[in-house]
Design an enzyme around this catalytic site. Structure first.
Site, PDB file in Angstrom:
ATOM      1  N   SER A 143      37.288  18.972  21.343  1.00  8.74           N
ATOM      2  CA  SER A 143      36.731  19.626  20.708  1.00  8.74           C
ATOM      3  C   SER A 143      35.662  20.804  21.489  1.00  8.74           C
ATOM      4  O   SER A 143      35.065  20.067  22.423  1.00  8.74           O
ATOM      5  CB  SER A 143      35.902  19.425  19.363  1.00  8.74           C
ATOM      6  OG  SER A 143      34.987  20.681  18.811  1.00  8.74           O
ATOM      7  N   TYR A 157      30.458  13.464  15.522  1.00  5.67           N
ATOM      8  CA  TYR A 157      31.645  14.091  15.741  1.00  5.67           C
ATOM      9  C   TYR A 157      31.677  14.477  17.077  1.00  5.67           C
ATOM     10  O   TYR A 157      32.711  14.441  18.041  1.00  5.67           O
ATOM     11  CB  TYR A 157      31.813  15.194  14.747  1.00  5.67           C
ATOM     12  CG  TYR A 157      32.979  15.857  15.072  1.00  5.67           C
ATOM     13  CD1 TYR A 157      34.314  15.870  14.718  1.00  5.67           C
ATOM     14  CD2 TYR A 157      33.091  17.142  16.097  1.00  5.67           C
ATOM     15  CE1 TYR A 157      35.441  16.465  14.810  1.00  5.67           C
ATOM     16  CE2 TYR A 157      34.018  17.895  16.254  1.00  5.67           C
ATOM     17  CZ  TYR A 157      35.237  17.732  15.598  1.00  5.67           C
ATOM     18  OH  TYR A 157      36.301  18.380  15.957  1.00  5.67           O
TER      19      TYR A 157
END
Length: 245
Positions: A143, A157
């Site tokens: 990401s 995350y």
């Protein structure tokens, strides 16, 4: 029963990027095995259905290890051409806000890392012989949040995705002698149902001035798993419209 089609094992297939990836590979004639903690939904119109679905809770390392044997049974010719580690979780605060390093419960850290990071290690190691037999490819979905503090993605995350990017380099080095390529893609703001409220405000800082589409991410995954990328390994491709510049 023999099956001459190439096979993809995909985690996180039910929506967004994962769903688009299933559609892309299937349209190209691949067989797609999906992994999810949920049973195959009875109302899903997808061809093959339960035959190509493995129920496994990736947050539990023991059940993930146990699932390896079942996955091997589903590989009718002992070959796995591609493994895409797409499953990911990003917990939010009760009000939907971002959880940072001070507010994230330690149990949440563990849950996130098991799904986003350790499951990728377990699956790749457990299926290395099948990947080697096919001279296959692994794609880890990281990401943009793995390289910068993100306004919506939480600390657990983000750090799990940064760890997955580092793991990609390590795996490329270790799996290369087996003939297996390992790469990563780092999506930015992709138009899916799970976008956080306020994401549209980020568009003005994206050079292409729009959100990405799941199909565009799936196309890049397919490229990395195919013959056109046979000498590409150890890289992380940014898919964010220039947001990282």
């Amino acid at each position: 029963m023999s099956d001459a089609r190439k096979t993809l094992l995909l985690t996180g297939a039910s929506r967004g990027i994962g769903h688009a990836t299933v559609q892309k590979f299937s349209s190209e004639g691949w067989r797609v095995l999906t992994c999810s903690r949920h049973a195959f939904p009875e109302n899903c119109p997808w061809e093959a259905g339960e035959e190509d679905h493995i129920q496994v809770d990736l947050a539990d390392p023991n059940t993930t290890i146990e699932a390896i044997a079942e996955i091997k049974k589903r590989l009718r010719n002992g070959r796995l051409e591609a493994l895409v580690n797409n499953a990911g979780v990003s917990p939010k605060a009760e009000d939907g806000g971002r959880l940072n390093t001070l507010t994230t419960d330690l149990r949440s850290w563990g849950h996130v890392f098991h799904v986003n990071f350790f499951a990728s290690v377990i699956l790749a190691r457990g299926l290395k012989d099948e990947l080697a037999a096919a001279e296959g490819a692994i794609v880890n979905v990281t990401s943009i949040a793995g390289a910068r503090v993100h306004p919506f993605a939480g600390a657990a995350y983000s750090t799990s995705k940064a760890a997955l990017a580092a793991l990609t380099r390590e795996m490329a080095f270790d799996f290369g002698p087996l003939g297996v390529r390992v790469n990563a893609i780092a999506p930015g703001e992709i138009e899916t149902d799970i976008l956080s409220a306020g994401t549209e405000k980020l568009i003005e800082n994206i050079p292409l001035r729009r959100l990405g589409l799941p199909d565009e991410v799936a196309d890049t995954i397919f490229f990395l798993c195919g013959n056109d990328a046979k000498y590409v390994s150890g890289v992380e491709i940014e898919i964010n419209g220039g947001q990282h510049v």
